[in-house]
Design a protein around this motif. Structure first.
Motif, PDB file in Angstrom:
ATOM      1  N   ARG A   1      20.748  52.440  20.654  1.00  0.00           N
ATOM      2  CA  ARG A   1      20.150  52.461  19.309  1.00  0.00           C
ATOM      3  C   ARG A   1      20.936  53.380  18.375  1.00  0.00           C
ATOM      4  O   ARG A   1      21.162  53.047  17.206  1.00  0.00           O
ATOM      5  N   VAL A   2      21.347  54.518  18.883  1.00  0.00           N
ATOM      6  CA  VAL A   2      22.108  55.461  18.060  1.00  0.00           C
ATOM      7  C   VAL A   2      23.434  54.849  17.630  1.00  0.00           C
ATOM      8  O   VAL A   2      23.811  54.913  16.454  1.00  0.00           O
ATOM      9  N   ARG A   3      24.108  54.223  18.578  1.00  0.00           N
ATOM     10  CA  ARG A   3      25.440  53.674  18.277  1.00  0.00           C
ATOM     11  C   ARG A   3      25.373  52.536  17.268  1.00  0.00           C
ATOM     12  O   ARG A   3      26.141  52.511  16.292  1.00  0.00           O
ATOM     13  N   PHE A   4      24.484  51.606  17.463  1.00  0.00           N
ATOM     14  CA  PHE A   4      24.469  50.422  16.604  1.00  0.00           C
ATOM     15  C   PHE A   4      23.664  50.635  15.324  1.00  0.00           C
ATOM     16  O   PHE A   4      23.760  49.820  14.402  1.00  0.00           O
ATOM     17  N   GLY A   5      22.921  51.708  15.236  1.00  0.00           N
ATOM     18  CA  GLY A   5      22.207  51.987  14.004  1.00  0.00           C
ATOM     19  C   GLY A   5      22.883  53.015  13.121  1.00  0.00           C
ATOM     20  O   GLY A   5      22.368  53.358  12.050  1.00  0.00           O
TER      21      GLY A   5
ATOM     22  N   ARG B   1      20.333  62.493  31.375  1.00  0.00           N
ATOM     23  CA  ARG B   1      18.909  62.411  31.722  1.00  0.00           C
ATOM     24  C   ARG B   1      17.997  62.867  30.586  1.00  0.00           C
ATOM     25  O   ARG B   1      16.861  62.424  30.468  1.00  0.00           O
ATOM     26  N   TYR B   2      18.487  63.763  29.734  1.00  0.00           N
ATOM     27  CA  TYR B   2      17.622  64.356  28.728  1.00  0.00           C
ATOM     28  C   TYR B   2      17.760  63.729  27.341  1.00  0.00           C
ATOM     29  O   TYR B   2      16.894  63.928  26.495  1.00  0.00           O
ATOM     30  N   GLY B   3      18.834  63.021  27.087  1.00  0.00           N
ATOM     31  CA  GLY B   3      19.019  62.467  25.748  1.00  0.00           C
ATOM     32  C   GLY B   3      20.434  61.966  25.553  1.00  0.00           C
ATOM     33  O   GLY B   3      21.011  61.340  26.442  1.00  0.00           O
ATOM     34  N   VAL B   4      20.989  62.253  24.373  1.00  0.00           N
ATOM     35  CA  VAL B   4      22.322  61.752  24.040  1.00  0.00           C
ATOM     36  C   VAL B   4      23.208  62.893  23.580  1.00  0.00           C
ATOM     37  O   VAL B   4      22.752  63.890  23.019  1.00  0.00           O
ATOM     38  N   LEU B   5      24.496  62.724  23.832  1.00  0.00           N
ATOM     39  CA  LEU B   5      25.520  63.652  23.379  1.00  0.00           C
ATOM     40  C   LEU B   5      26.442  62.855  22.460  1.00  0.00           C
ATOM     41  O   LEU B   5      27.065  61.879  22.898  1.00  0.00           O
ATOM     42  N   VAL B   6      26.506  63.244  21.200  1.00  0.00           N
ATOM     43  CA  VAL B   6      27.256  62.497  20.193  1.00  0.00           C
ATOM     44  C   VAL B   6      28.402  63.361  19.683  1.00  0.00           C
ATOM     45  O   VAL B   6      28.186  64.504  19.266  1.00  0.00           O
ATOM     46  N   ARG B   7      29.610  62.814  19.712  1.00  0.00           N
ATOM     47  CA  ARG B   7      30.768  63.491  19.119  1.00  0.00           C
ATOM     48  C   ARG B   7      31.136  62.759  17.837  1.00  0.00           C
ATOM     49  O   ARG B   7      31.374  61.549  17.863  1.00  0.00           O
ATOM     50  N   ALA B   8      31.167  63.510  16.744  1.00  0.00           N
ATOM     51  CA  ALA B   8      31.397  62.907  15.428  1.00  0.00           C
ATOM     52  C   ALA B   8      32.645  63.503  14.796  1.00  0.00           C
ATOM     53  O   ALA B   8      32.919  64.706  14.945  1.00  0.00           O
TER      54      ALA B   8
ATOM     55  N   ALA C   1      16.901  63.665  14.170  1.00  0.00           N
ATOM     56  CA  ALA C   1      15.923  63.787  15.254  1.00  0.00           C
ATOM     57  C   ALA C   1      14.814  62.751  15.107  1.00  0.00           C
ATOM     58  O   ALA C   1      14.409  62.108  16.087  1.00  0.00           O
ATOM     59  N   ASP C   2      14.326  62.541  13.880  1.00  0.00           N
ATOM     60  CA  ASP C   2      13.276  61.545  13.652  1.00  0.00           C
ATOM     61  C   ASP C   2      13.787  60.132  13.908  1.00  0.00           C
ATOM     62  O   ASP C   2      13.117  59.321  14.569  1.00  0.00           O
ATOM     63  N   ALA C   3      14.983  59.839  13.404  1.00  0.00           N
ATOM     64  CA  ALA C   3      15.528  58.487  13.537  1.00  0.00           C
ATOM     65  C   ALA C   3      15.878  58.159  14.983  1.00  0.00           C
ATOM     66  O   ALA C   3      15.718  57.014  15.425  1.00  0.00           O
ATOM     67  N   TRP C   4      16.342  59.166  15.729  1.00  0.00           N
ATOM     68  CA  TRP C   4      16.752  58.935  17.114  1.00  0.00           C
ATOM     69  C   TRP C   4      15.605  59.171  18.095  1.00  0.00           C
ATOM     70  O   TRP C   4      15.794  59.076  19.297  1.00  0.00           O
TER      71      TRP C   4
ATOM     72  N   LEU D   1      29.889  68.404  17.776  1.00  0.00           N
ATOM     73  CA  LEU D   1      29.133  68.025  18.961  1.00  0.00           C
ATOM     74  C   LEU D   1      27.658  68.014  18.582  1.00  0.00           C
ATOM     75  O   LEU D   1      27.096  69.049  18.224  1.00  0.00           O
ATOM     76  N   ILE D   2      27.051  66.843  18.637  1.00  0.00           N
ATOM     77  CA  ILE D   2      25.644  66.681  18.261  1.00  0.00           C
ATOM     78  C   ILE D   2      24.853  66.390  19.527  1.00  0.00           C
ATOM     79  O   ILE D   2      25.160  65.442  20.256  1.00  0.00           O
ATOM     80  N   ARG D   3      23.844  67.214  19.765  1.00  0.00           N
ATOM     81  CA  ARG D   3      23.042  67.070  20.975  1.00  0.00           C
ATOM     82  C   ARG D   3      21.613  66.711  20.592  1.00  0.00           C
ATOM     83  O   ARG D   3      20.968  67.422  19.819  1.00  0.00           O
ATOM     84  N   GLY D   4      21.132  65.584  21.083  1.00  0.00           N
ATOM     85  CA  GLY D   4      19.754  65.180  20.847  1.00  0.00           C
ATOM     86  C   GLY D   4      19.026  65.033  22.162  1.00  0.00           C
ATOM     87  O   GLY D   4      19.514  64.363  23.083  1.00  0.00           O
ATOM     88  N   VAL D   5      17.862  65.669  22.282  1.00  0.00           N
ATOM     89  CA  VAL D   5      17.079  65.583  23.520  1.00  0.00           C
ATOM     90  C   VAL D   5      15.755  64.886  23.223  1.00  0.00           C
ATOM     91  O   VAL D   5      15.067  65.194  22.257  1.00  0.00           O
ATOM     92  N   ARG D   6      15.416  63.920  24.082  1.00  0.00           N
ATOM     93  CA  ARG D   6      14.176  63.160  23.905  1.00  0.00           C
ATOM     94  C   ARG D   6      12.960  63.980  24.315  1.00  0.00           C
ATOM     95  O   ARG D   6      11.884  63.847  23.751  1.00  0.00           O
ATOM     96  N   MET D   7      13.143  64.803  25.336  1.00  0.00           N
ATOM     97  CA  MET D   7      12.050  65.622  25.840  1.00  0.00           C
ATOM     98  C   MET D   7      12.522  67.068  25.919  1.00  0.00           C
ATOM     99  O   MET D   7      13.731  67.330  25.978  1.00  0.00           O
TER     100      MET D   7
END
Length: 431
Positions: free
Chosen positions: A29-33, A77-84, A103-106, A122-128
């Motif tokens: 979802r992150v990649r294609f959105g 396991r916890y979320g996504v690691l995004v390099r921009a 954070a809201d969108a992802w 380095l963008i770090r997003g954690v779901r939980m």
């Protein structure tokens, strides 16, 4: 190429556990959105520079280009690691301001943005929240690659946190009972015990002998162990100060340097770690006029003086003091010792004053990381600390080490236990 990429992701998805599968779906979802989300979050820039061909063959002027940072997304396991990749006027500050929207969108609990390599973030997003998920650590029994690196656990973004102990004279660990201080120290002992370049002495103020308490399994890996007897503790501290003095006198002739860390610890000159748990047992002031109280008061004052010597003068000769207590106030850890320990951690605290004495006045400016917010049982094992190389404070989930694992490591490494004073005498004789 796209089909190969899809097959690889499908295979990874099938093999993954439930948490990682959710992160893989999130990564897609992150990649294609991204191309749609980035402009809405203010993470795009318009290139108004006229192209080479100012007027197209049909007579129309080309529209300015909207540039969007390129990203690469990886799940765990916890979320996504995004390099921009950064763009002019779309860099660290812009991404940090947009972090709440991302954070809201992802659908993330939180998102952090840190510099990576030049021109990249380095963008770090954690779901939980990683802080509320209990983790366990099983020591391998293999010698560590870096003896002076203390692996603590995972931060609030599920990133590994470690502390360098090189050139560090002292560490303080504070927190309410039962919130993880001893487990933190157990991991340090279990991870470093397989190396012969480190030796331990333990003073545990909760017990009367090495067969009791939290360090019973690991006592056989320590060259010295004392309980709550102030006289025995005084003898141990005196013994270590004498070692410090002998090392200071011999270091240049034996190692050829003034600072042991220039060559690093070795089996012949090991890093010598003194662990003082429930430190108030040894330093607390005793008030009274009877002979026994006067004797205890004198021993406590002498203990503080001896440990001060180790903290202030032991760094360059490879001696480290780790002091743990419930509340790091001046009566538990004298301020002339506490204030020269550059590394400090605190588990849950009841009062803001206790948090300040454990972590410093600056913790007031970081309310989210204040250990007073860690009193909920879900935060057992979570500590606040000033992270080396980062501004402010961070929270760390420290893992639990089972007693059976501690016993296994201690039994397997007991043969490595040596008295550093005897090793030094052998070095001096050989020199």
């Amino acid at each position: 190429m796209a089909s190969i990429w899809a097959v690889l992701w499908l295979v990874r998805y099938v093999r993954a556990d439930t948490m990682t599968r959710a992160s893989i779906r999130q990564a897609v979802r992150v990649r294609f959105g991204w191309r749609r989300l980035a402009p809405m979050a203010g993470l795009s820039v318009t290139d108004k520079t006229p192209p080479t061909v100012v007027v197209a063959p049909d007579g129309k002027v080309p529209k300015p280009r909207v540039l969007i940072p390129k990203i690469k997304v990886a799940p765990d396991r916890y979320g996504v690691l995004v390099r921009a990749e950064c763009l002019p006027k779309v860099s660290l500050g812009e991404f940090q301001r947009a972090a709440p929207y991302l954070a809201d969108a992802w659908r993330c609990a939180r998102v952090s943005v840190l510099p990576d390599t030049p021109g990249r973030l380095l963008i770090r997003g954690v779901r939980m929240d990683p802080l509320i998920v209990r983790t366990d650590h099983t020591p391998t029994g293999a010698p560590p690659e870096e003896i002076a690196t203390w692996h603590l656990g995972l931060d609030e973004y599920a990133q590994p946190v470690s502390v360098s102990l090189a050139d560090v004279p002292g560490v303080t660990v504070a927190g309410l009972p039962g919130f993880g201080k001893t487990s933190l120290l157990n991991r340090f002992l279990c991870d470093t015990a397989p190396s012969d370049a480190i030796q331990y002495a333990v003073a545990d103020g909760k017990v009367t002998s090495s067969a009791e308490g939290d360090y019973a399994e690991l006592a056989q890996r320590a060259f010295a162990f004392v309980g709550d007897d102030l006289g025995e503790a005084n003898a141990l501290f005196t013994r270590l100060v004498e070692l410090r003095r002998a090392r200071s006198a011999a270091i240049r002739s034996v190692l050829g340097v003034k600072n042991m860390w220039h060559v690093g610890p070795s089996a012949a000159w090991p890093l010598t770690v003194l662990i003082i748990d429930e430190a108030h047992t040894y330093f607390r002031e005793h008030k009274g006029s009877d002979p026994q109280t006067k004797k205890l008061a004198a021993l406590a004052a002498e203990n503080a003086r001896l440990v001060e010597d180790l903290v202030k003068k032991g760094r360059s000769v490879g001696m480290l003091v780790i002091i743990a207590t419930q509340k790091a106030t001046g009566d538990a850890i004298p301020t002339f010792i506490r204030d020269v320990c550059p590394v400090g951690l605190s588990f849950a605290q009841k009062t803001a004053e206790a948090a300040v004495v454990a972590l410093g006045e600056d913790i007031r400016n970081w309310p989210d990381a204040n250990p007073t917010a860690l009193q909920d049982p879900v935060y057992v094992g979570v500590a606040s600390m000033a992270h080396q190389g980062r501004p402010g404070f961070t929270r760390v989930r420290t893992p639990y080490v089972a007693d059976t694992d501690a016993d296994r490591i201690a039994a397997a490494t007991a043969h490595l236990t040596r008295d550093p004073a005897e090793l030094l005498a052998q070095l001096v004789k050989a020199a």
